[in-house]
Design a protein around this motif. Sequence first.
Motif, PDB file in Angstrom:
ATOM      1  N   ASN A   9       0.793  -1.234   0.000  1.00 38.26           N
ATOM      2  CA  ASN A   9       0.000   0.000   0.000  1.00 38.26           C
ATOM      3  C   ASN A   9       0.820   1.276   0.000  1.00 38.26           C
ATOM      4  O   ASN A   9       0.252   2.357   0.144  1.00 38.26           O
ATOM      5  N   PHE A  10       2.123   1.172  -0.119  1.00 39.89           N
ATOM      6  CA  PHE A  10       2.936   2.381  -0.124  1.00 39.89           C
ATOM      7  C   PHE A  10       4.202   2.171  -0.937  1.00 39.89           C
ATOM      8  O   PHE A  10       4.629   1.037  -1.163  1.00 39.89           O
ATOM      9  N   LYS A  11       4.767   3.278  -1.375  1.00 39.27           N
ATOM     10  CA  LYS A  11       5.981   3.235  -2.194  1.00 39.27           C
ATOM     11  C   LYS A  11       7.189   2.967  -1.304  1.00 39.27           C
ATOM     12  O   LYS A  11       7.202   3.348  -0.126  1.00 39.27           O
ATOM     13  N   TYR A  12       8.181   2.343  -1.897  1.00 42.19           N
ATOM     14  CA  TYR A  12       9.361   1.970  -1.125  1.00 42.19           C
ATOM     15  C   TYR A  12      10.560   1.778  -2.046  1.00 42.19           C
ATOM     16  O   TYR A  12      10.419   1.672  -3.264  1.00 42.19           O
ATOM     17  N   THR A  13      11.707   1.727  -1.437  1.00 41.80           N
ATOM     18  CA  THR A  13      12.935   1.319  -2.104  1.00 41.80           C
ATOM     19  C   THR A  13      13.782   0.617  -1.059  1.00 41.80           C
ATOM     20  O   THR A  13      13.590   0.832   0.145  1.00 41.80           O
ATOM     21  N   SER A  14      14.705  -0.203  -1.493  1.00 42.33           N
ATOM     22  CA  SER A  14      15.576  -0.864  -0.518  1.00 42.33           C
ATOM     23  C   SER A  14      16.494   0.142   0.155  1.00 42.33           C
ATOM     24  O   SER A  14      16.604   0.184   1.385  1.00 42.33           O
ATOM     25  N   PHE A  15      17.168   0.946  -0.647  1.00 41.88           N
ATOM     26  CA  PHE A  15      18.108   1.920  -0.094  1.00 41.88           C
ATOM     27  C   PHE A  15      18.058   3.211  -0.902  1.00 41.88           C
ATOM     28  O   PHE A  15      17.875   3.183  -2.113  1.00 41.88           O
ATOM     29  N   LEU A  16      18.238   4.317  -0.215  1.00 40.48           N
ATOM     30  CA  LEU A  16      18.351   5.630  -0.837  1.00 40.48           C
ATOM     31  C   LEU A  16      19.791   6.094  -0.687  1.00 40.48           C
ATOM     32  O   LEU A  16      20.448   5.756   0.304  1.00 40.48           O
ATOM     33  N   ASP A  17      20.259   6.894  -1.641  1.00 39.66           N
ATOM     34  CA  ASP A  17      21.581   7.483  -1.425  1.00 39.66           C
ATOM     35  C   ASP A  17      21.430   8.627  -0.419  1.00 39.66           C
ATOM     36  O   ASP A  17      20.324   9.011  -0.043  1.00 39.66           O
ATOM     37  N   LYS A  18      22.539   9.159   0.054  1.00 37.25           N
ATOM     38  CA  LYS A  18      22.524  10.157   1.127  1.00 37.25           C
ATOM     39  C   LYS A  18      21.665  11.367   0.791  1.00 37.25           C
ATOM     40  O   LYS A  18      20.876  11.833   1.624  1.00 37.25           O
ATOM     41  N   ASN A  19      21.781  11.890  -0.415  1.00 36.58           N
ATOM     42  CA  ASN A  19      21.001  13.068  -0.809  1.00 36.58           C
ATOM     43  C   ASN A  19      19.506  12.766  -0.861  1.00 36.58           C
ATOM     44  O   ASN A  19      18.692  13.580  -0.415  1.00 36.58           O
ATOM     45  N   GLU A  20      19.142  11.619  -1.419  1.00 33.27           N
ATOM     46  CA  GLU A  20      17.730  11.226  -1.481  1.00 33.27           C
ATOM     47  C   GLU A  20      17.162  11.043  -0.072  1.00 33.27           C
ATOM     48  O   GLU A  20      16.029  11.454   0.205  1.00 33.27           O
ATOM     49  N   PHE A  21      17.948  10.425   0.796  1.00 34.37           N
ATOM     50  CA  PHE A  21      17.534  10.192   2.177  1.00 34.37           C
ATOM     51  C   PHE A  21      17.264  11.520   2.887  1.00 34.37           C
ATOM     52  O   PHE A  21      16.218  11.695   3.520  1.00 34.37           O
ATOM     53  N   GLU A  22      18.185  12.442   2.770  1.00 36.41           N
ATOM     54  CA  GLU A  22      18.020  13.750   3.409  1.00 36.41           C
ATOM     55  C   GLU A  22      16.811  14.497   2.846  1.00 36.41           C
ATOM     56  O   GLU A  22      16.099  15.189   3.581  1.00 36.41           O
ATOM     57  N   GLU A  23      16.564  14.357   1.546  1.00 33.40           N
ATOM     58  CA  GLU A  23      15.407  15.009   0.930  1.00 33.40           C
ATOM     59  C   GLU A  23      14.104  14.432   1.485  1.00 33.40           C
ATOM     60  O   GLU A  23      13.152  15.182   1.762  1.00 33.40           O
ATOM     61  N   LYS A  24      14.027  13.119   1.658  1.00 33.64           N
ATOM     62  CA  LYS A  24      12.821  12.498   2.228  1.00 33.64           C
ATOM     63  C   LYS A  24      12.582  12.979   3.657  1.00 33.64           C
ATOM     64  O   LYS A  24      11.445  13.220   4.046  1.00 33.64           O
ATOM     65  N   ILE A  25      13.655  13.124   4.428  1.00 29.01           N
ATOM     66  CA  ILE A  25      13.498  13.623   5.796  1.00 29.01           C
ATOM     67  C   ILE A  25      12.966  15.054   5.772  1.00 29.01           C
ATOM     68  O   ILE A  25      12.097  15.414   6.571  1.00 29.01           O
ATOM     69  N   LYS A  26      13.438  15.878   4.855  1.00 33.13           N
ATOM     70  CA  LYS A  26      12.948  17.257   4.752  1.00 33.13           C
ATOM     71  C   LYS A  26      11.486  17.306   4.326  1.00 33.13           C
ATOM     72  O   LYS A  26      10.737  18.173   4.761  1.00 33.13           O
ATOM     73  N   GLU A  27      11.072  16.377   3.457  1.00 36.87           N
ATOM     74  CA  GLU A  27       9.708  16.363   2.927  1.00 36.87           C
ATOM     75  C   GLU A  27       8.684  15.834   3.916  1.00 36.87           C
ATOM     76  O   GLU A  27       7.514  16.190   3.851  1.00 36.87           O
ATOM     77  N   CYS A  28       9.097  14.955   4.820  1.00 41.53           N
ATOM     78  CA  CYS A  28       8.122  14.231   5.626  1.00 41.53           C
ATOM     79  C   CYS A  28       7.554  15.083   6.763  1.00 41.53           C
ATOM     80  O   CYS A  28       8.192  16.007   7.259  1.00 41.53           O
ATOM     81  N   ASP A  29       6.321  14.735   7.147  1.00 40.21           N
ATOM     82  CA  ASP A  29       5.675  15.310   8.322  1.00 40.21           C
ATOM     83  C   ASP A  29       5.891  14.414   9.540  1.00 40.21           C
ATOM     84  O   ASP A  29       5.912  14.880  10.668  1.00 40.21           O
ATOM     85  N   ILE A  30       6.015  13.115   9.276  1.00 41.17           N
ATOM     86  CA  ILE A  30       6.242  12.119  10.327  1.00 41.17           C
ATOM     87  C   ILE A  30       7.388  11.228   9.879  1.00 41.17           C
ATOM     88  O   ILE A  30       7.413  10.760   8.738  1.00 41.17           O
ATOM     89  N   LEU A  31       8.319  10.991  10.791  1.00 40.87           N
ATOM     90  CA  LEU A  31       9.455  10.111  10.540  1.00 40.87           C
ATOM     91  C   LEU A  31       9.357   8.917  11.480  1.00 40.87           C
ATOM     92  O   LEU A  31       9.303   9.082  12.696  1.00 40.87           O
TER      93      LEU A  31
END
Length: 83
Positions: free
Chosen positions: A46-68
């Motif tokens: 029911n949700f999008k996923y990936t096995s691993f993100l690179d450092k920049n992608e990871f940091e971008e997801k943290i900036k985008e999220c409302d809940i971690l």
Amino acid sequence: MIFVALGTQKFQFNRLLKMIDQLIDMGKIDESVFAQIGNSDYIPKNFKYTSFLDKNEFEEKIKECDILITHSGVATIIAGLRN
């Protein structure tokens, strides 16, 4: 957006991923979810996923999220607190 950040260690967090799928099915989570599932072998339905993100992608997801949601890795906690 809810970002589920599972670590890069060899451990699986299948129960967490299954529970998030169940909560979406039950209508208890109604916002978008994205997960870095690491070495888990459960495939989210029911949700999008990936096995691993690179450092920049990871940091971008943290900036985008409302809940971690994280496995409590120190670097992820610090990044979450910074953002």
